[in-house]
Design an enzyme around this catalytic site. Sequence first.
Site, PDB file in Angstrom:
ATOM      1  N   LYS A 170      29.795  31.787  43.460  1.00 30.69           N
ATOM      2  CA  LYS A 170      31.055  31.148  43.071  1.00 30.69           C
ATOM      3  C   LYS A 170      32.161  32.204  42.990  1.00 30.69           C
ATOM      4  CE  LYS A 170      33.396  30.342  39.300  1.00 30.69           C
ATOM      5  NZ  LYS A 170      34.754  30.241  39.825  1.00 30.69           N
ATOM      6  N   GLY A 223      33.918  39.967  35.281  1.00 33.71           N
ATOM      7  CA  GLY A 223      35.104  39.237  34.834  1.00 33.71           C
ATOM      8  C   GLY A 223      35.512  39.700  33.455  1.00 33.71           C
ATOM      9  N   SER A 224      36.156  38.817  32.721  1.00 34.73           N
ATOM     10  CA  SER A 224      36.707  39.209  31.419  1.00 34.73           C
ATOM     11  C   SER A 224      35.619  39.268  30.340  1.00 34.73           C
ATOM     12  CB  SER A 224      37.782  38.211  31.006  1.00 34.73           C
ATOM     13  OG  SER A 224      37.195  36.950  30.846  1.00 34.73           O
ATOM     14  N   GLY A 228      32.382  36.869  29.796  1.00 36.61           N
ATOM     15  CA  GLY A 228      31.118  37.612  29.812  1.00 36.61           C
ATOM     16  C   GLY A 228      30.261  37.314  28.589  1.00 36.61           C
ATOM     17  N   GLU A 245      29.670  42.899  34.104  1.00 41.19           N
ATOM     18  CA  GLU A 245      30.673  43.964  34.234  1.00 41.19           C
ATOM     19  C   GLU A 245      31.985  43.374  33.765  1.00 41.19           C
ATOM     20  OE1 GLU A 245      30.252  47.006  34.717  1.00 41.19           O
ATOM     21  OE2 GLU A 245      28.216  47.023  35.497  1.00 41.19           O
ATOM     22  N   CYS A 279      39.538  47.036  36.809  1.00 39.83           N
ATOM     23  CA  CYS A 279      38.818  47.260  35.557  1.00 39.83           C
ATOM     24  C   CYS A 279      38.732  48.743  35.244  1.00 39.83           C
ATOM     25  CB  CYS A 279      37.425  46.668  35.674  1.00 39.83           C
ATOM     26  SG  CYS A 279      36.597  47.161  37.184  1.00 39.83           S
ATOM     27  N   GLN A 326      49.063  35.750  34.713  1.00 43.14           N
ATOM     28  CA  GLN A 326      48.815  37.187  34.540  1.00 43.14           C
ATOM     29  C   GLN A 326      50.140  37.916  34.326  1.00 43.14           C
ATOM     30  OE1 GLN A 326      45.719  38.946  34.338  1.00 43.14           O
ATOM     31  NE2 GLN A 326      47.138  40.529  33.652  1.00 43.14           N
ATOM     32  N   GLU A 378      42.832  45.209  26.791  1.00 41.58           N
ATOM     33  CA  GLU A 378      43.032  45.317  28.239  1.00 41.58           C
ATOM     34  C   GLU A 378      44.222  44.456  28.661  1.00 41.58           C
ATOM     35  OE1 GLU A 378      40.257  43.386  31.006  1.00 41.58           O
ATOM     36  OE2 GLU A 378      40.134  45.294  32.060  1.00 41.58           O
TER      37      GLU A 378
HETATM   38  P1  NAD Z   1      37.455  35.644  34.196  1.00 43.70           P
HETATM   39  O1  NAD Z   1      36.465  36.002  33.156  1.00 43.70           O
HETATM   40  O2  NAD Z   1      38.561  34.754  33.835  1.00 43.70           O
HETATM   41  O3  NAD Z   1      36.718  34.963  35.430  1.00 43.70           O
HETATM   42  C1  NAD Z   1      35.639  35.594  36.093  1.00 43.70           C
HETATM   43  C2  NAD Z   1      34.810  34.529  36.784  1.00 43.70           C
HETATM   44  O4  NAD Z   1      34.171  33.736  35.782  1.00 43.70           O
HETATM   45  C3  NAD Z   1      35.622  33.568  37.636  1.00 43.70           C
HETATM   46  O5  NAD Z   1      34.901  33.260  38.813  1.00 43.70           O
HETATM   47  C4  NAD Z   1      35.728  32.352  36.737  1.00 43.70           C
HETATM   48  O6  NAD Z   1      35.946  31.149  37.441  1.00 43.70           O
HETATM   49  C5  NAD Z   1      34.371  32.366  36.069  1.00 43.70           C
HETATM   50  N1  NAD Z   1      34.289  31.571  34.837  1.00 43.70           N
HETATM   51  C6  NAD Z   1      35.283  31.228  33.980  1.00 43.70           C
HETATM   52  N2  NAD Z   1      34.807  30.454  32.988  1.00 43.70           N
HETATM   53  C7  NAD Z   1      33.468  30.295  33.198  1.00 43.70           C
HETATM   54  C8  NAD Z   1      32.429  29.609  32.527  1.00 43.70           C
HETATM   55  N3  NAD Z   1      32.643  28.901  31.424  1.00 43.70           N
HETATM   56  N4  NAD Z   1      31.185  29.672  33.036  1.00 43.70           N
HETATM   57  C9  NAD Z   1      30.927  30.401  34.147  1.00 43.70           C
HETATM   58  N5  NAD Z   1      31.890  31.053  34.852  1.00 43.70           N
HETATM   59  C10 NAD Z   1      33.150  31.018  34.384  1.00 43.70           C
HETATM   60  O7  NAD Z   1      38.000  37.039  34.776  1.00 43.70           O
HETATM   61  P2  NAD Z   1      39.152  37.241  35.887  1.00 43.70           P
HETATM   62  O8  NAD Z   1      40.472  36.970  35.239  1.00 43.70           O
HETATM   63  O9  NAD Z   1      38.808  36.556  37.165  1.00 43.70           O
HETATM   64  O10 NAD Z   1      39.015  38.798  36.187  1.00 43.70           O
HETATM   65  C11 NAD Z   1      39.660  39.778  35.455  1.00 43.70           C
HETATM   66  C12 NAD Z   1      38.676  40.482  34.538  1.00 43.70           C
HETATM   67  O11 NAD Z   1      37.599  41.010  35.299  1.00 43.70           O
HETATM   68  C13 NAD Z   1      39.260  41.670  33.812  1.00 43.70           C
HETATM   69  O12 NAD Z   1      38.874  41.649  32.459  1.00 43.70           O
HETATM   70  C14 NAD Z   1      38.634  42.878  34.502  1.00 43.70           C
HETATM   71  O13 NAD Z   1      38.537  44.034  33.724  1.00 43.70           O
HETATM   72  C15 NAD Z   1      37.308  42.336  34.878  1.00 43.70           C
HETATM   73  N6  NAD Z   1      36.718  43.121  35.959  1.00 43.70           N
HETATM   74  C16 NAD Z   1      35.663  43.951  35.653  1.00 43.70           C
HETATM   75  C17 NAD Z   1      35.079  44.736  36.634  1.00 43.70           C
HETATM   76  C18 NAD Z   1      33.928  45.643  36.295  1.00 43.70           C
HETATM   77  O14 NAD Z   1      33.168  45.966  37.196  1.00 43.70           O
HETATM   78  N7  NAD Z   1      33.754  46.052  35.052  1.00 43.70           N
HETATM   79  C19 NAD Z   1      35.556  44.666  37.940  1.00 43.70           C
HETATM   80  C20 NAD Z   1      36.623  43.822  38.212  1.00 43.70           C
HETATM   81  C21 NAD Z   1      37.184  43.044  37.219  1.00 43.70           C
END
Ligand code: NAD
Length: 476
Positions: A170, A223-224, A228, A245, A279, A326, A378
Amino acid sequence: MNQNYINGRFVEGATARDNINPSDTSEVVGVYTQANAEQTREAIDVADKASIGWAQSTPQQRFDVLDTIGTELLARKAELGELLAREEGKTLPEGIGETARAGQIFKFFAGEALRLSGDKLASVRPGVEIEVVREALGVIGIITPWNFPIAIPAWKIAPAICYGNAVVFKPADLVPGCGWALADIISRSGLPEGVFNLVMGRGSVVGEEILTNPKVKGVTFTGSVATGQHVAATCAGRMAKFQLEMGGKNPLIVLDDANLDIAVETAVQGAFFSTGQRCTASSRLIVTEGVHDQFVAAVIKRLESLKVDNALSDGVHIGPVVDESQLAQDMDYIRIGQEEGAKLAFGGERLERATKGFYLSPALFTETNNSMRINREEIFGPVASIIRVSDYDEALSIANDTEFGLSSGICTTSLKYASDFKRNAKAGMAMVNLPTAGVDYHVPFGGSKGSSYGSREQGSYAAEFFTTVKTAYILP
Ligand code: NAD
């Protein structure tokens, strides 16, 4: 309409969504279908069936598939890099670079498929032999963010396939284009039907089904922090394996003895390129007082030379912020920083350009301290703070004083400080005279503390998450 890919076929979802170009909001990059929970379940069922056969595939079959995908990505890096720049807002060279990276990752894991190995040991009991082997988990759910729309999916999909798993992928809602392009390439790679499935759609619908479905044996998430934590709680609740991550608040220390040109370039590149939406971005620049004023002046001079514009224009250094919400978050933090008493020394203004988009000038705060919200939370935009310190010890202590622990850097010409920093930086990645952002693809990637959970991604360490270990005892 770009469709989901399930059981070797492209299929319509329940609804559809426009993919909007953040550099030019009048441009619809494409229309992408959205799955519902039922269709996601269907993809998981199909993957579950296909996982049995793929777990038995030979290293040669896995190599051929992964190598074919990598070859096409590399051959089409200019075209796909442009798609990436259009939908995410990275500059064209950054988009092309990221696509090439995705190709290299598939090539790396093609090689890893040929290097699958185990251990054979003597038993403590006479005549018994022991074998320790890695086996596939089964169905892996892959959930990715918008900021690296092709590289992050690549570094999850490639090892999943390499180690014999089936995939339900996804992509983030904002960037379905790169996810779809990957599925299109994978559909021609010779991978058996059902081993890879793409389900585009909302996290609360598609993501939630992936997290809760008992047939999904492992979830790899980037993701966030908030999402997470939800992934962790849900997967732990049903004993599924998971790997997270998440965010960062990465420090870059600049010492008096640093090479100033290297330090300025390292800071500006790490903090502001890719619009600061990494990130691993260096959002806290921790500078010793002997070089502080000179460093701040040089960073501002460099920022004045940067061009913020449409991701596809010539000579642009910084593309737009990814979307309206954002941008609102970035602007909020710029206001919060000023309210907290930080000095906005450069930028932080919304910009008008020839095409209507989410342009923000890189923002540099000075006179900040490490307890301010702008230094603890962040922001995920082109916003960085300078924190003035008296010496290396104070710099290291502030660098480590954060809930996050992804990447940490130092600019110094001192071997003593560089060595001490490598040992004592509380982060998964330590950089000396290099930006906190920007990593190799053949070595582990990940962090400590609130940034990551579970085993490392990338390189041969990826095997840890995508396999389970079996110990077999034989009395021949
Ligand atoms: P997000 O957490 O909003 O979304 C990430 C993913 O999770 C998306 O595909 C989203 O649709 C999905 N998601 C949302 N709600 C969900 C749920 N209830 N169940 C399952 N999946 C769900 O993050 P974002 O805004 O897309 O990305 C930005 C974040 O990602 C920042 O915090 C950044 O630091 C982090 N990031 C981390 C790394 C790393 O490797 N540490 C790399 C890139 C980005």
